[in-house]
Design a protein around this motif. Structure first.
Motif, PDB file in Angstrom:
ATOM      1  N   GLU A 179      73.507  87.102  41.045  1.00 21.54           N
ATOM      2  CA  GLU A 179      74.458  85.768  40.235  1.00 21.54           C
ATOM      3  C   GLU A 179      74.274  85.367  39.229  1.00 21.54           C
ATOM      4  O   GLU A 179      75.341  85.042  38.370  1.00 21.54           O
ATOM      5  N   LEU A 180      72.895  85.215  38.691  1.00 24.67           N
ATOM      6  CA  LEU A 180      73.047  84.347  37.329  1.00 24.67           C
ATOM      7  C   LEU A 180      73.216  85.478  36.411  1.00 24.67           C
ATOM      8  O   LEU A 180      74.006  85.227  35.197  1.00 24.67           O
ATOM      9  N   GLU A 181      72.585  86.866  36.439  1.00 27.54           N
ATOM     10  CA  GLU A 181      73.498  87.531  35.609  1.00 27.54           C
ATOM     11  C   GLU A 181      74.105  87.195  35.428  1.00 27.54           C
ATOM     12  O   GLU A 181      75.129  88.335  34.330  1.00 27.54           O
ATOM     13  N   THR A 182      75.909  87.664  36.242  1.00 27.30           N
ATOM     14  CA  THR A 182      76.931  88.167  36.361  1.00 27.30           C
ATOM     15  C   THR A 182      77.909  86.663  35.611  1.00 27.30           C
ATOM     16  O   THR A 182      78.701  86.859  34.415  1.00 27.30           O
ATOM     17  N   LEU A 183      77.035  85.295  36.504  1.00 26.66           N
ATOM     18  CA  LEU A 183      77.574  84.732  35.347  1.00 26.66           C
ATOM     19  C   LEU A 183      77.697  84.384  33.680  1.00 26.66           C
ATOM     20  O   LEU A 183      78.413  83.438  34.037  1.00 26.66           O
ATOM     21  N   SER A 184      76.332  84.741  33.570  1.00 27.44           N
ATOM     22  CA  SER A 184      76.204  84.427  32.390  1.00 27.44           C
ATOM     23  C   SER A 184      76.876  85.604  31.594  1.00 27.44           C
ATOM     24  O   SER A 184      76.906  84.833  30.158  1.00 27.44           O
ATOM     25  N   LYS A 185      77.420  86.333  31.394  1.00 24.23           N
ATOM     26  CA  LYS A 185      78.869  87.409  31.066  1.00 24.23           C
ATOM     27  C   LYS A 185      79.966  86.568  31.039  1.00 24.23           C
ATOM     28  O   LYS A 185      80.993  87.003  30.777  1.00 24.23           O
ATOM     29  N   ILE A 186      80.288  85.344  31.650  1.00 26.40           N
ATOM     30  CA  ILE A 186      81.515  84.566  31.864  1.00 26.40           C
ATOM     31  C   ILE A 186      81.814  83.961  31.010  1.00 26.40           C
ATOM     32  O   ILE A 186      81.176  82.741  30.493  1.00 26.40           O
ATOM     33  N   PRO A 187      82.546  84.306  29.437  1.00 24.26           N
ATOM     34  CA  PRO A 187      82.908  83.167  28.735  1.00 24.26           C
ATOM     35  C   PRO A 187      83.482  81.867  28.745  1.00 24.26           C
ATOM     36  O   PRO A 187      82.826  80.430  28.194  1.00 24.26           O
ATOM     37  N   LYS A 188      84.486  81.571  29.735  1.00 22.01           N
ATOM     38  CA  LYS A 188      85.169  80.236  29.967  1.00 22.01           C
ATOM     39  C   LYS A 188      83.850  79.450  31.165  1.00 22.01           C
ATOM     40  O   LYS A 188      84.047  77.912  30.990  1.00 22.01           O
ATOM     41  N   TYR A 189      82.558  79.817  31.230  1.00 18.19           N
ATOM     42  CA  TYR A 189      81.741  79.049  31.446  1.00 18.19           C
ATOM     43  C   TYR A 189      80.589  78.344  31.246  1.00 18.19           C
ATOM     44  O   TYR A 189      79.515  76.976  31.472  1.00 18.19           O
ATOM     45  N   GLU A 190      80.792  78.873  29.349  1.00 18.84           N
ATOM     46  CA  GLU A 190      79.688  77.998  28.463  1.00 18.84           C
ATOM     47  C   GLU A 190      80.489  76.728  27.928  1.00 18.84           C
ATOM     48  O   GLU A 190      81.197  76.268  28.582  1.00 18.84           O
ATOM     49  N   ASN A 191      79.238  76.394  27.413  1.00 14.31           N
ATOM     50  CA  ASN A 191      79.516  75.229  27.269  1.00 14.31           C
ATOM     51  C   ASN A 191      80.290  74.794  26.170  1.00 14.31           C
ATOM     52  O   ASN A 191      80.456  75.544  25.024  1.00 14.31           O
ATOM     53  N   ASP A 192      81.002  73.103  26.212  1.00 16.24           N
ATOM     54  CA  ASP A 192      81.372  72.913  24.845  1.00 16.24           C
ATOM     55  C   ASP A 192      80.480  72.645  23.414  1.00 16.24           C
ATOM     56  O   ASP A 192      81.605  72.942  21.847  1.00 16.24           O
ATOM     57  N   SER A 193      79.437  72.292  23.955  1.00 14.65           N
ATOM     58  CA  SER A 193      78.409  72.987  22.825  1.00 14.65           C
ATOM     59  C   SER A 193      78.936  73.399  21.450  1.00 14.65           C
ATOM     60  O   SER A 193      79.187  73.331  20.342  1.00 14.65           O
ATOM     61  N   LEU A 194      78.496  74.529  21.577  1.00 10.66           N
ATOM     62  CA  LEU A 194      78.962  75.527  21.327  1.00 10.66           C
ATOM     63  C   LEU A 194      80.480  75.634  20.224  1.00 10.66           C
ATOM     64  O   LEU A 194      79.861  75.961  19.305  1.00 10.66           O
ATOM     65  N   SER A 195      80.696  75.818  21.265  1.00  3.47           N
ATOM     66  CA  SER A 195      81.861  75.822  20.551  1.00  3.47           C
ATOM     67  C   SER A 195      82.932  74.992  19.077  1.00  3.47           C
ATOM     68  O   SER A 195      83.322  74.977  18.799  1.00  3.47           O
ATOM     69  N   LYS A 196      82.342  73.695  19.567  1.00  3.95           N
ATOM     70  CA  LYS A 196      82.099  72.744  18.751  1.00  3.95           C
ATOM     71  C   LYS A 196      81.730  73.039  17.059  1.00  3.95           C
ATOM     72  O   LYS A 196      81.870  73.171  16.143  1.00  3.95           O
ATOM     73  N   LEU A 197      80.158  74.240  17.922  1.00  3.97           N
ATOM     74  CA  LEU A 197      79.482  74.349  16.739  1.00  3.97           C
ATOM     75  C   LEU A 197      80.167  74.892  15.713  1.00  3.97           C
ATOM     76  O   LEU A 197      80.090  75.566  14.648  1.00  3.97           O
ATOM     77  N   ARG A 198      80.989  76.384  16.508  1.00  2.00           N
ATOM     78  CA  ARG A 198      80.996  77.149  16.043  1.00  2.00           C
ATOM     79  C   ARG A 198      82.935  76.833  15.037  1.00  2.00           C
ATOM     80  O   ARG A 198      82.336  77.573  13.614  1.00  2.00           O
ATOM     81  N   LYS A 199      83.478  76.058  16.026  1.00  2.00           N
ATOM     82  CA  LYS A 199      84.429  75.310  14.710  1.00  2.00           C
ATOM     83  C   LYS A 199      83.697  75.086  13.379  1.00  2.00           C
ATOM     84  O   LYS A 199      84.947  75.161  12.580  1.00  2.00           O
ATOM     85  N   ALA A 200      82.650  74.092  13.286  1.00  2.00           N
ATOM     86  CA  ALA A 200      81.910  73.145  12.120  1.00  2.00           C
ATOM     87  C   ALA A 200      81.505  74.387  11.518  1.00  2.00           C
ATOM     88  O   ALA A 200      81.952  73.911   9.598  1.00  2.00           O
ATOM     89  N   VAL A 201      80.991  75.438  12.066  1.00  2.00           N
ATOM     90  CA  VAL A 201      80.276  76.432  11.153  1.00  2.00           C
ATOM     91  C   VAL A 201      81.172  76.904  10.037  1.00  2.00           C
ATOM     92  O   VAL A 201      81.246  77.326   9.263  1.00  2.00           O
ATOM     93  N   LEU A 202      82.532  77.766  10.866  1.00  2.00           N
ATOM     94  CA  LEU A 202      83.814  78.702  10.208  1.00  2.00           C
ATOM     95  C   LEU A 202      84.706  78.089   9.800  1.00  2.00           C
ATOM     96  O   LEU A 202      84.993  78.285   8.691  1.00  2.00           O
ATOM     97  N   TYR A 203      84.958  76.157  10.218  1.00  2.00           N
ATOM     98  CA  TYR A 203      85.342  75.784   8.814  1.00  2.00           C
ATOM     99  C   TYR A 203      84.544  75.168   7.507  1.00  2.00           C
ATOM    100  O   TYR A 203      85.374  75.326   6.209  1.00  2.00           O
ATOM    101  N   GLU A 204      83.389  75.161   7.328  1.00  2.00           N
ATOM    102  CA  GLU A 204      82.427  74.724   6.658  1.00  2.00           C
ATOM    103  C   GLU A 204      82.819  75.986   5.518  1.00  2.00           C
ATOM    104  O   GLU A 204      82.762  75.679   4.575  1.00  2.00           O
ATOM    105  N   PHE A 205      83.002  77.270   5.958  1.00  2.00           N
ATOM    106  CA  PHE A 205      82.677  79.044   4.541  1.00  2.00           C
ATOM    107  C   PHE A 205      83.927  79.108   5.111  1.00  2.00           C
ATOM    108  O   PHE A 205      84.385  79.784   3.756  1.00  2.00           O
ATOM    109  N   SER A 206      85.105  78.525   5.548  1.00  2.00           N
ATOM    110  CA  SER A 206      85.877  78.901   5.331  1.00  2.00           C
ATOM    111  C   SER A 206      86.886  78.325   4.129  1.00  2.00           C
ATOM    112  O   SER A 206      88.066  78.355   3.693  1.00  2.00           O
ATOM    113  N   THR A 207      86.561  76.756   4.536  1.00  2.00           N
ATOM    114  CA  THR A 207      87.042  76.146   3.191  1.00  2.00           C
ATOM    115  C   THR A 207      86.230  75.834   1.948  1.00  2.00           C
ATOM    116  O   THR A 207      87.247  74.755   0.993  1.00  2.00           O
TER     117      THR A 207
END
Length: 970
Positions: free
Chosen positions: A622-650
């Motif tokens: 069950e842990l392995e299955t759930l770990s592969k579902i993106p909608k359950y990922e934490n919000d911190s990681l998406s905020k980090l992705r957004k910050a890094v992408l913004y810095e490198f694209s601007t």
């Protein structure tokens, strides 16, 4: 030759002509970047839209003209083009004061000889820029405008009413070097005409044809043309605005200063800027000081300057001179040695570096005798100072040293090795007072120079407490003054951002882990009173584990160990990806199962261990299955992705650091970025750098590995560092234009040092929250502490010297008395040390008795070993290739484990060709006089003196045993 069509073209030829014009711009791109002035040109171009123009203007403001020209040319070349676009661009260059750039596009090219001569003139002005900025800017600018070296708009920019004379002069120089060849002779004549006699002489009164004789090599130009009568180069206080090129030269790192290197001087003279000279001045007079300057402002450069002055003056006076530079991290030994001290002091002075990574071929005392400057870790000096000067093993005295430089001196506090060294100093100083009263000659004391970016405020919440904290550091360093400089006025404000995150709406992965933890609580009859993913829970689990170990309760001890792993899994789930948390837990259980498997021996598995293994297996799928579902990922990681992408694209040339809390998260974040194609598409090249200590279960990084990553970061092969706190302090890291702290905030010192990494122009400082990290609140506290510290330092610096020295003396006497009490207490503890026979070691895994203290011997005052035949029957050997490590006289190539339960006990080491089991105390329960004592992590914490290992005796027994085997086989 590339053809250009400047006039209208028939539509049938438009595509071909358009392509040639784009190629022409690309062919001369480097020259266009050199000669275009964006501010005057961009608004005159009709075919670029308003939004793009604003981006170009912002780029010029934030990153400089060169970056803005690059963006401008990209916009100009972008297709499709409107009819007449090329002519429009060339006209904009002519009317925008960039006529020389337009000449290249119209193929009115200078002769190669004339072009080379002009390049030399530009380089020459660059070299003289720090002195030329002393000119009467408005007078010179007016003459330049009359000679058509400046436009009216440029003349207005060079005025000095608002920005200051140096800024205006810098603007003037930056613009005239973009003019057509011939500008240099006009400029020299203007200097003479405006009665700048010194500056005219400084240029040699040269005209263009004379410049042909100059080498275009920077070093030659610097050494042959720099006037010996020029005022001290320390007069250049404008950190930002003394260069006539568009490259960012304002970054004076602790590791290197290209500007200073280019200027050169007689026998490797060192160039200090005026704020650096100001803070160095008391030390040049022989006083003890603390230099407190921000990261990247050249503290090490100041230290080298003071060191050279110290050595030069004492050598001239025929006095002994010996400088010791102390650092608190091994990589800093190499860094300071190569980047600064050897660069400026050799070959006039002999320099040697010593650390744990450089095995000594001769004694440290001999190294001190044979060299002028010794750069070493503080512990090596302390070890040598602690050795009595008798017999073969000779130590050194503080009196042998004439100058001691202490890097990161805010660590000179109770318990720190710096403070142990300085306590010896203070005692010697006190002893000298007594000797003077007895009319005896005082013993020489070294001059002390401390370096720090921030002394911090400790636990202070009020001004008085902050002052006391800083004053105590000053007292420990015996500092005459703490020297600072207000660089904030010259520093561009960094963009700051705190990114908050939302809790997951659903967290099925985390819920499964929590359900497992609750099942373990029930099995072990445990009742925690805090949230399972809080830091309080981790502390609770550690405490109950230690208590159970002391009491011999194997059920609770094992459960506590597994609960700590699940807590780490929750932490990883909240910080990085669920798959990282799953992989971590899965590997933990795979390793535990391996410990219980052995082909030759049957290893015990307790009921509790069987329960824990089965519990994970039941939930693994069950842990392995759930770990592969993106909608359950934490919000911190998406905020980090957004910050890094913004810095490198601007940004052009984006370079940044992401600070994270643990080694495991640093490695996982690096892997996440490497596996994400969106980062690769915009040119993100990540690498991680973590600490070199072995306190963590994660394999540490060697200093060589750290050095390799930082070198790649400096040269651009890596442009995003994922780092733990190891990168906050000391290490020489290339300037960044953004720093992200990902759920990681410690104290005000670390905040100042981490933010000091983002010292490039227009840098960003971003804080991304992680669940349960509390970083937003900690950040607010640290901001308060920094303000408190700044005010406290300012207040201390304004104290009357006699009041300051009175308080310093009081604190010093207090420290000496406290040290005497500690020494006396330690002496009593030494007396209370038990006999080896009073000590027993029990297996941490199954509580069986392993051996007594009489069986344990010590090698090199470091390694505790057991070579008895009885002990040999109690363990099994296992290979572990990750442990293979070559050391001085020994090596480790596997580990030993309990025959009964499989728990690790230590490593199998080879010492002078003999295999010996080496014990790690943290893997045992220590029993003293029938009582289990709390967990020990180091052997030094065990109150017993073990006898030394007798190599000759044991080697004889091993040889005899081998001979007996040979006889039996015969």
């Amino acid at each position: 030759m590339i053809d250009s069509a400047l006039g209208p073209v028939p539509s049938a030829m438009a595509s071909e002509s358009d392509e040639k014009q784009v190629q022409l711009i690309e062919f001369f791109r480097s020259r266009l970047c050199q000669y275009i002035d964006v501010e005057q040109v961009v608004d005159r171009i009709q075919f670029i839209d308003r939004e793009q123009k604003e981006k170009i203007r912002q780029k010029a403001k934030n990153d400089g003209n060169l970056s803005a020209v690059t963006l401008l040319l990209t916009a100009v070349q972008k297709k499709p083009h409107s009819l007449g676009w090329f002519r429009d661009f060339v006209d904009a260059l002519h009317h925008g004061g960039s006529g020389f750039a337009a000449d290249y596009l119209e193929q009115k090219l200078p002769d190669p000889e004339e072009e080379a001569e002009n390049d030399t003139c530009v380089k020459f002005i660059e070299l003289l820029a720090p002195d030329l900025t002393d000119m009467k800017t408005e007078v010179v600018a007016l003459e330049c405008m009359s000679q058509k070296l400046l436009t009216q708009e440029e003349f207005d920019r060079a005025k000095t009413e608002t920005e200051g004379q140096r800024y205006g002069a810098s603007e003037l120089l930056r613009r005239i070097v973009k003019r057509r060849p011939g500008w240099y002779s006009k400029f020299v004549e203007i200097l003479q005409k405006t009665e700048h006699k010194f500056l005219h002489q400084l240029t040699g009164g040269l005209i263009d044809q004379d410049v042909k004789q100059l080498s275009v090599d920077d070093k030659t130009a610097g050494s042959e043309t720099k006037s010996p009568e020029s005022p001290g180069t320390a007069e250049n206080s404008e950190v930002k605005k003394t260069s006539v090129t568009e490259e960012n030269q304002n970054d004076v790192t602790d590791g290197s200063d290209p500007e200073a290197a280019a200027r050169g001087s007689e026998t490797a003279d060192i160039v200090l800027r005026d704020y650096q000279m100001e803070v160095a001045r008391p030390a040049l007079e022989g006083k003890n000081i603390i230099v407190c300057l921000p990261t990247g402002s050249g503290k090490t450069r100041v230290a080298v300057y003071i060191t050279k002055a110290h050595l030069d003056s004492r050598r001239a006076e025929k006095k002994p001179c010996k400088v010791v530079v102390l650092v608190n991290k091994v990589p800093l030994v190499e860094q300071h040695s190569k980047a600064e001290f050897k660069r400026y002091l050799e070959p006039n002075y002999k320099i040697e570096k010593v650390s744990g990574d450089s095995p000594l071929k001769i004694s440290f005392s001999e190294i001190v005798k044979q060299n002028d400057v010794i750069i070493c870790t503080a512990q090596i000096l302390e070890n040598s100072l602690a050795i009595p000067n008798n017999g073969d093993d000779e130590g050194i005295n503080l009196s042998d040293i004439t100058l001691m430089v202490i890097d990161e001196c805010h660590h000179t506090q109770k318990g720190e090795v710096y403070n142990l060294i300085m306590m010896r100093y203070l005692k010697l100083k006190h002893k000298n007072h007594i000797r003077k009263k007895a009319e005896k000659k005082p013993l020489p004391l070294p001059q002390i120079l401390g370096l720090t970016a921030s002394p911090g405020v400790g636990k202070a919440t009020k001004m008085k407490q902050a002052e006391e904290h800083i004053m105590r550091i000053c007292a420990n360093m015996d500092a005459f003054k703490i020297m600072t400089s207000d660089l904030e006025s010259n520093k561009k404000e960094q963009r700051r951002q705190i990114t908050l995150v939302e809790n997951r709406k659903e967290d099925p992965f985390g819920n499964v882990i929590k359900n497992i933890m609750q099942a373990i609580h029930s099995h072990a009859k445990l009742s925690p009173t805090c949230e399972l993913d809080s830091q309080m829970y981790e502390q609770w689990a550690v405490q109950i584990g230690r208590k159970a170990e002391k009491e011999g309760d194997q059920t609770v001890r094992v459960c506590a160990d597994h609960l700590q792993q699940y807590y780490e899994g929750l932490n990883l789930c909240n910080t990085i990806r669920m798959c990282d948390a799953y992989n971590f837990l899965n590997k933990f259980y795979e390793d535990k199962l391996k410990e219980k498997k052995d082909e030759k021996h049957k290893i015990q598995i307790t009921e509790t261990e069987r329960f824990l293994f089965n519990l994970f297996q039941e939930n693994k799928k069950e842990l392995e299955t759930l770990s592969k579902i993106p909608k359950y990922e934490n919000d911190s990681l998406s905020k980090l992705r957004k910050a890094v992408l913004y810095e490198f694209s601007t940004r052009d040339g984006a370079r940044g650091i992401v600070f994270t809390k643990t080694r495991r998260s640093a490695i996982a974040l690096n892997q996440w970025i490497q596996e994400n194609s969106r980062f690769d598409d915009i040119g993100v090249k990540p690498a991680y750098v973590i600490g070199g200590g072995d306190q963590s279960v994660v394999k540490p990084m060697t200093s060589a590995e750290q050095k390799d990553v930082l070198k790649k970061f400096a040269n651009g092969d890596v442009n995003l560092l994922i780092a733990t706190a190891v990168a906050e302090e000391g290490l020489d890291i290339a300037a960044c234009n953004f720093v992200i702290r990902y759920g990681h905030v410690t104290n005000e010192i670390a905040k100042i040092q981490a933010e000091g990494r983002g010292r490039a122009e227009d840098s960003s400082l971003i804080l991304v929250e992680v669940k349960n990290s509390g970083v937003a609140g900690k950040e607010f506290v640290n901001e308060f502490r920094i303000k408190l510290m700044t005010k406290a330092i300012d207040k201390i610096r304004k104290m009357k010297q006699e009041d300051y020295e009175s308080q310093i003396t009081e604190f010093q006497y207090q420290s000496i008395l406290e040290d005497k009490v500690r020494t006396k207490k330690k002496g009593k503890e030494e007396i209370r040390k038990c006999k080896p026979s009073d000590v027993k070691l029990l297996c941490q895994g199954c509580s069986i008795e392993v051996c007594s203290g009489d069986d344990i011997k010590i090698i090199d005052k470091m390694h505790r070993v057991n070579v008895t035949k009885e002990f040999e029957k109690l363990f099994i050997r296992r290979e572990n290739t990750s442990l293979q490590e070559r050391l001085l006289d020994y090596e480790t190539n596997g580990y030993i484990a309990c025959l009964n339960c499989g728990a690790r006990w230590g490593s199998m080491m080879v010492f002078r060709s003999i295999e010996i089991p080496c014990l790690l105390v943290e893997n045992f329960v220590v029993n003293v006089n029938g009582q289990n004592i709390s967990k020990r992590k180091k052997w030094s914490e065990v109150p017993v003196e073990f006898s030394a290992f007798n190599y000759t005796e044991h080697a004889s027994q091993v040889t005899q045993s081998d001979d007996d085997d040979d006889i039996d086989s015969d």
